[in-house]
Design a protein around this motif. Sequence first.
Motif, PDB file in Angstrom:
ATOM      1  N   TYR A  24      -9.459  21.670  86.849  1.00 32.44           N
ATOM      2  CA  TYR A  24      -8.416  21.390  85.857  1.00 32.44           C
ATOM      3  C   TYR A  24      -7.301  20.565  86.491  1.00 32.44           C
ATOM      4  CZ  TYR A  24     -10.619  24.877  82.832  1.00 32.44           C
ATOM      5  OH  TYR A  24     -11.505  25.562  82.043  1.00 32.44           O
ATOM      6  N   LYS A 101      -1.052  21.741  77.687  1.00 29.16           N
ATOM      7  CA  LYS A 101      -2.303  21.008  77.882  1.00 29.16           C
ATOM      8  C   LYS A 101      -2.597  20.096  76.693  1.00 29.16           C
ATOM      9  CE  LYS A 101      -3.932  22.274  81.940  1.00 29.16           C
ATOM     10  NZ  LYS A 101      -4.186  21.289  83.021  1.00 29.16           N
ATOM     11  N   ARG A 184      -5.822  16.597  81.576  1.00 28.09           N
ATOM     12  CA  ARG A 184      -7.025  17.136  80.945  1.00 28.09           C
ATOM     13  C   ARG A 184      -8.104  16.079  80.955  1.00 28.09           C
ATOM     14  NH1 ARG A 184      -6.988  20.884  75.646  1.00 28.09           N
ATOM     15  NH2 ARG A 184      -9.121  20.100  75.752  1.00 28.09           N
TER      16      ARG A 184
END
Length: 319
Positions: A24, A101, A184
Amino acid sequence: KVTIDFLKGETTDLQFQREDLKYYGPFFETINYYFSSSLLESFNVDYVSAFHILIILTAGLGLLFLFRLASALLGEQIALLACAFLMFLPRYAAHAQFNSKDIPLTTFFIIVLFYLYSAFIKRKMEPRRRESVVPCISVAGRNPAPKADPSNILSLRKIIGLLVRRVKHIILAGLFLGLGVATRMDLILALPVFFIAYALYLVFEKKILASPKIWRVLKTDTISLAIMSFFGLLSVFLSWPSLWKNPKLLIESFLFFLRHGWQGQVFYFNQFYTAASLPWHYAPFFIFATLPLAILILFGFGFYKIFHELKQKKTYFYL
């Protein structure tokens, strides 16, 4: 936390609590940490609020670039409507308060689309007057070149300005693409979203396959893609500290998310489903169930207009 400790020099070992966390991207979380910490040190701000302010500002930045993109495509009135609908979309308004995110992903997605559109498509719509530019350089031993027409000088400046803007926007598209991927991995989907539409535009609107300029366009676009890729890779490398030790992690992350599935369950029509076993109609039902009625009505009108013009055999391609 591991990335922050690494940047502070408190650790040299990037070991995460779970093995999958290394895939991530940490960019936005890292920036948010430093931004929020500076607010806590400089102002009397609540701890929770401090960590939400940058997310709200990022959501606002997304609205700003949506306005710029929609203005370039459809004009300012439609752009204002688009921003209003997104701003009051319940999910967007809610996630803009806390989601570190999805909100950055949305904003980076819009920014990348804007700069790609400006670099690859909008410049093709600009009026060009290359043929009106008169050379102003004297050759030794010959008569001086004729005095340049001020309008020709302005045209030359305009052409140079367009080229500089194109290169600048290509670089910015690459930089924001890299920052988004370092937040992302999903942002990589902005490339097929844009370039599939761009290919259709070249084929159906510009008739590029029957044009003698096809090789020049392909050469120019290939160079542009190379520039964008270079700055994209540079950006993602600089903004993702784990890549400093293991550059292959970028490819590993991409492959991980290709086969990664959500481990939870979804309650849908009185039944629990795993993410991999959801029926095909879940996605369209979710979209139509969560979008406001006004958006659905306007979507219906737009779809009817396109269908009506296609039925009358009108050429309908707009980008």
